[in-house]
Write a protein that holds these residues in place. Structure first.
Motif, short mmCIF file in Angstrom:
data_model
loop_
_atom_site.label_atom_id
_atom_site.label_comp_id
_atom_site.label_asym_id
_atom_site.label_seq_id
_atom_site.Cartn_x
_atom_site.Cartn_y
_atom_site.Cartn_z
N LEU A 26 0.82 -1.21 0.00
CA LEU A 26 0.00 0.00 0.00
C LEU A 26 0.85 1.26 0.00
O LEU A 26 0.65 2.14 -0.86
N PRO A 27 1.84 1.39 0.89
CA PRO A 27 2.67 2.60 0.82
C PRO A 27 3.47 2.73 -0.46
O PRO A 27 3.56 3.82 -1.03
N PHE A 28 4.04 1.63 -0.95
CA PHE A 28 4.90 1.72 -2.13
C PHE A 28 4.11 1.93 -3.41
O PHE A 28 4.63 2.49 -4.37
N GLN A 29 2.85 1.51 -3.47
CA GLN A 29 2.09 1.63 -4.70
C GLN A 29 1.14 2.81 -4.73
O GLN A 29 0.71 3.23 -5.80
N ILE A 30 0.79 3.36 -3.56
CA ILE A 30 -0.18 4.45 -3.53
C ILE A 30 0.37 5.70 -2.85
O ILE A 30 0.37 6.78 -3.43
N VAL A 31 0.85 5.56 -1.63
CA VAL A 31 1.22 6.72 -0.83
C VAL A 31 2.44 7.43 -1.39
O VAL A 31 2.42 8.65 -1.61
N ILE A 32 3.51 6.71 -1.64
CA ILE A 32 4.75 7.34 -2.13
C ILE A 32 4.55 7.95 -3.52
O ILE A 32 4.95 9.09 -3.73
N PRO A 33 3.93 7.27 -4.50
CA PRO A 33 3.71 7.93 -5.79
C PRO A 33 2.81 9.16 -5.70
O PRO A 33 3.07 10.16 -6.38
N ALA A 34 1.79 9.14 -4.86
CA ALA A 34 0.93 10.31 -4.70
C ALA A 34 1.72 11.47 -4.10
O ALA A 34 1.57 12.62 -4.53
N LEU A 35 2.54 11.18 -3.12
CA LEU A 35 3.37 12.21 -2.51
C LEU A 35 4.34 12.80 -3.52
O LEU A 35 4.51 14.03 -3.60
N LEU A 37 3.95 12.90 -6.76
CA LEU A 37 3.17 13.66 -7.72
C LEU A 37 2.87 15.06 -7.19
O LEU A 37 2.99 16.05 -7.92
N VAL A 38 2.49 15.15 -5.94
CA VAL A 38 2.22 16.45 -5.33
C VAL A 38 3.48 17.31 -5.29
O VAL A 38 3.46 18.50 -5.62
N ILE A 39 4.59 16.71 -4.91
CA ILE A 39 5.86 17.45 -4.86
C ILE A 39 6.25 17.93 -6.26
O ILE A 39 6.66 19.08 -6.43
N ALA A 40 6.12 17.08 -7.27
CA ALA A 40 6.47 17.48 -8.64
C ALA A 40 5.56 18.60 -9.12
O ALA A 40 6.01 19.54 -9.78
N PHE A 41 4.28 18.52 -8.79
CA PHE A 41 3.36 19.58 -9.19
C PHE A 41 3.73 20.90 -8.53
O PHE A 41 3.74 21.95 -9.18
N LEU A 42 4.04 20.88 -7.25
CA LEU A 42 4.39 22.11 -6.54
C LEU A 42 5.70 22.70 -7.04
O LEU A 42 5.85 23.92 -7.09
N ARG A 43 6.65 21.86 -7.40
CA ARG A 43 7.93 22.37 -7.87
C ARG A 43 7.84 22.93 -9.28
O ARG A 43 8.56 23.86 -9.63
N ASN A 44 6.96 22.40 -10.11
CA ASN A 44 6.87 22.82 -11.51
C ASN A 44 5.84 23.92 -11.76
O ASN A 44 5.81 24.47 -12.85
N ARG A 45 5.02 24.26 -10.81
CA ARG A 45 3.99 25.27 -11.07
C ARG A 45 4.60 26.65 -11.21
O ARG A 45 4.02 27.52 -11.85
N LYS A 46 5.76 26.89 -10.64
CA LYS A 46 6.41 28.19 -10.76
C LYS A 46 6.91 28.42 -12.18
O LYS A 46 6.90 29.54 -12.67
#
Length: 52
Positions: A26-35, A37-46
């Protein structure tokens, strides 16, 4: 000796089917990829926000 081997096998199967999917998969397939994705979105929105 045979009872200990059977008990060990049953415990191994129980852990593999009931415990490991929730503690590892569960953590390796859902939690870590979602986290990530959020980090990549926040870093690239600028980079793509329109400048005023």
């Amino acid at each position: 000796m045979e009872n200990a081997r059977i008990s060990g096998w049953q415990l191994h199967v129980y852990k593999g089917l009931k415990i490991i999917p929730f503690t590892l998969h569960l953590p390796f397939q859902i939690v870590i990829p979602a986290l990530l994705l959020v980090i990549a979105f926040l870093r690239n929105r600028k980079k793509y926000s329109p400048s005023l």
